[in-house]
Design a protein around this motif. Structure first.
Motif, PDB file in Angstrom:
ATOM      1  N   UNK A 168      29.284 117.773  89.519  1.00 34.11           N
ATOM      2  CA  UNK A 168      30.000 118.194  88.319  1.00 34.11           C
ATOM      3  C   UNK A 168      29.085 118.943  87.357  1.00 34.11           C
ATOM      4  N   UNK A 169      27.859 118.487  87.231  1.00 30.03           N
ATOM      5  CA  UNK A 169      26.902 119.155  86.347  1.00 30.03           C
ATOM      6  C   UNK A 169      26.550 120.549  86.870  1.00 30.03           C
ATOM      7  N   UNK A 170      26.412 120.683  88.197  1.00 32.63           N
ATOM      8  CA  UNK A 170      26.131 121.994  88.789  1.00 32.63           C
ATOM      9  C   UNK A 170      27.292 122.947  88.524  1.00 32.63           C
ATOM     10  N   UNK A 171      28.525 122.450  88.711  1.00 32.21           N
ATOM     11  CA  UNK A 171      29.702 123.291  88.465  1.00 32.21           C
ATOM     12  C   UNK A 171      29.788 123.709  87.008  1.00 32.21           C
ATOM     13  N   UNK A 172      29.462 122.796  86.101  1.00 31.82           N
ATOM     14  CA  UNK A 172      29.472 123.130  84.673  1.00 31.82           C
ATOM     15  C   UNK A 172      28.405 124.175  84.359  1.00 31.82           C
ATOM     16  N   UNK A 173      27.236 124.040  84.991  1.00 27.82           N
ATOM     17  CA  UNK A 173      26.148 124.997  84.775  1.00 27.82           C
ATOM     18  C   UNK A 173      26.523 126.369  85.332  1.00 27.82           C
ATOM     19  N   UNK A 174      27.203 126.388  86.490  1.00 27.80           N
ATOM     20  CA  UNK A 174      27.639 127.669  87.063  1.00 27.80           C
ATOM     21  C   UNK A 174      28.689 128.340  86.179  1.00 27.80           C
ATOM     22  N   UNK A 202      17.453 124.176  91.598  1.00 33.82           N
ATOM     23  CA  UNK A 202      16.623 122.971  91.683  1.00 33.82           C
ATOM     24  C   UNK A 202      17.278 121.876  90.843  1.00 33.82           C
ATOM     25  N   UNK A 203      17.538 120.743  91.479  1.00 32.67           N
ATOM     26  CA  UNK A 203      18.134 119.612  90.764  1.00 32.67           C
ATOM     27  C   UNK A 203      17.363 118.329  91.082  1.00 32.67           C
TER      28      UNK A 203
END
Length: 262
Positions: A37-43, A261-262
């Motif tokens: 979810x955080x990756x999608x928000x960042x994208x 990178x996560x």
């Protein structure tokens, strides 16, 4: 620190800056839902698809910037494009397994990709007054599918000219509202407003066409149809009704390849 391959693909178009952009993350194993979810928000795109190998097949899920969704057509098309174009996937068909929507297949035919999705079930519905006020015009017909409302209008100009009150649409309990009408150059046109999943207007929506295809197939008396979604970016779709399934064909182009990178 984990490095993940990331691709950004424009789906349902044959040109960059057209269609609907989606991010695709190719994973070795599932991440925590919170991380995806955080990756999608960042994208900050309409959808980010995450895929994980499962034998010769793949598992798939999709996130908007705010929520995980049950089904996403353009991001599935984008994921298949990435696997065919950038990972050397050799077969002409990819089977995706979704925990929310079951088996989804994408078949490659030259530069076109065909989604095989479950059909939506439509029932006539009362038109929420909020939609009439938000759009400024009452529809001729209203239906409710699994997650969305479908509002039918008389002309393409109606669909093109809507400048809806998105905040008011957001007050109705539904993933979104599809507005549709007969097309001037294609069989039917549509737009899709879905603020409850964090998107005011989705540029091109494969999942909405699982709702549109059965309606227009019955109304027009044909199984094969040409469709256009009339967002600013626009998108072209070839649609086919096959009983309890629909086939949605479009093209896709890669805009970006990178690594996060996560």
């Amino acid at each position: 620190m984990k490095k993940i391959k990331l691709y950004q693909v424009d789906a349902f178009t044959d040109r960059v800056f057209g269609g609907n952009p989606a991010a695709v993350c190719v994973l070795d194993a599932w991440l925590e839902n919170e991380t995806m979810q955080q990756i999608a928000a960042e994208n900050n795109l309409a959808e980010t698809a995450f895929v994980v190998p499962k034998g010769q097949d793949y598992e798939i899920t999709w996130f908007t910037p705010t929520v995980e969704v049950d089904l996403c057509g353009h991001a599935t098309l984008a994921a298949a494009h990435v696997l065919f174009q950038h990972t050397g996937y050799a077969s002409q068909a990819i089977k995706f397994h979704s925990r929310r929507s079951g088996l989804l297949t994408v078949v490659k035919n030259n530069d076109a990709l065909t989604l095989d999705f479950p059909v939506d079930t439509l029932k006539p519905a009362e038109t929420p007054e909020a939609f009439v006020t938000a759009l400024g015009k009452a529809p001729q017909e209203t239906y409710k599918g699994k997650t969305d409302y479908l509002l039918i209008y008389s002309s393409q100009a109606d669909v093109e000219n809507f400048n809806p009150d998105i905040a008011l649409i957001n007050t109705v309990s539904a993933r979104g509202v599809i507005v549709s009408a007969p097309g001037d150059q294609v069989d039917f046109v549509s737009r899709f407003f879905c603020p409850q999943v964090g998107i005011s207007e989705d540029p091109v929506t494969g999942s909405a066409h699982t709702t549109l295809i059965p309606y227009w197939s019955e109304r027009l008396g044909k199984k094969m149809m040409q469709a256009r979604q009339l967002s600013k970016r626009q998108g072209e779709l070839v649609c086919e009704l096959l009983g309890e399934r629909v086939k949605i064909t479009g093209k896709a182009v890669t805009y970006l390849q990178g690594e996060i990178e996560v």
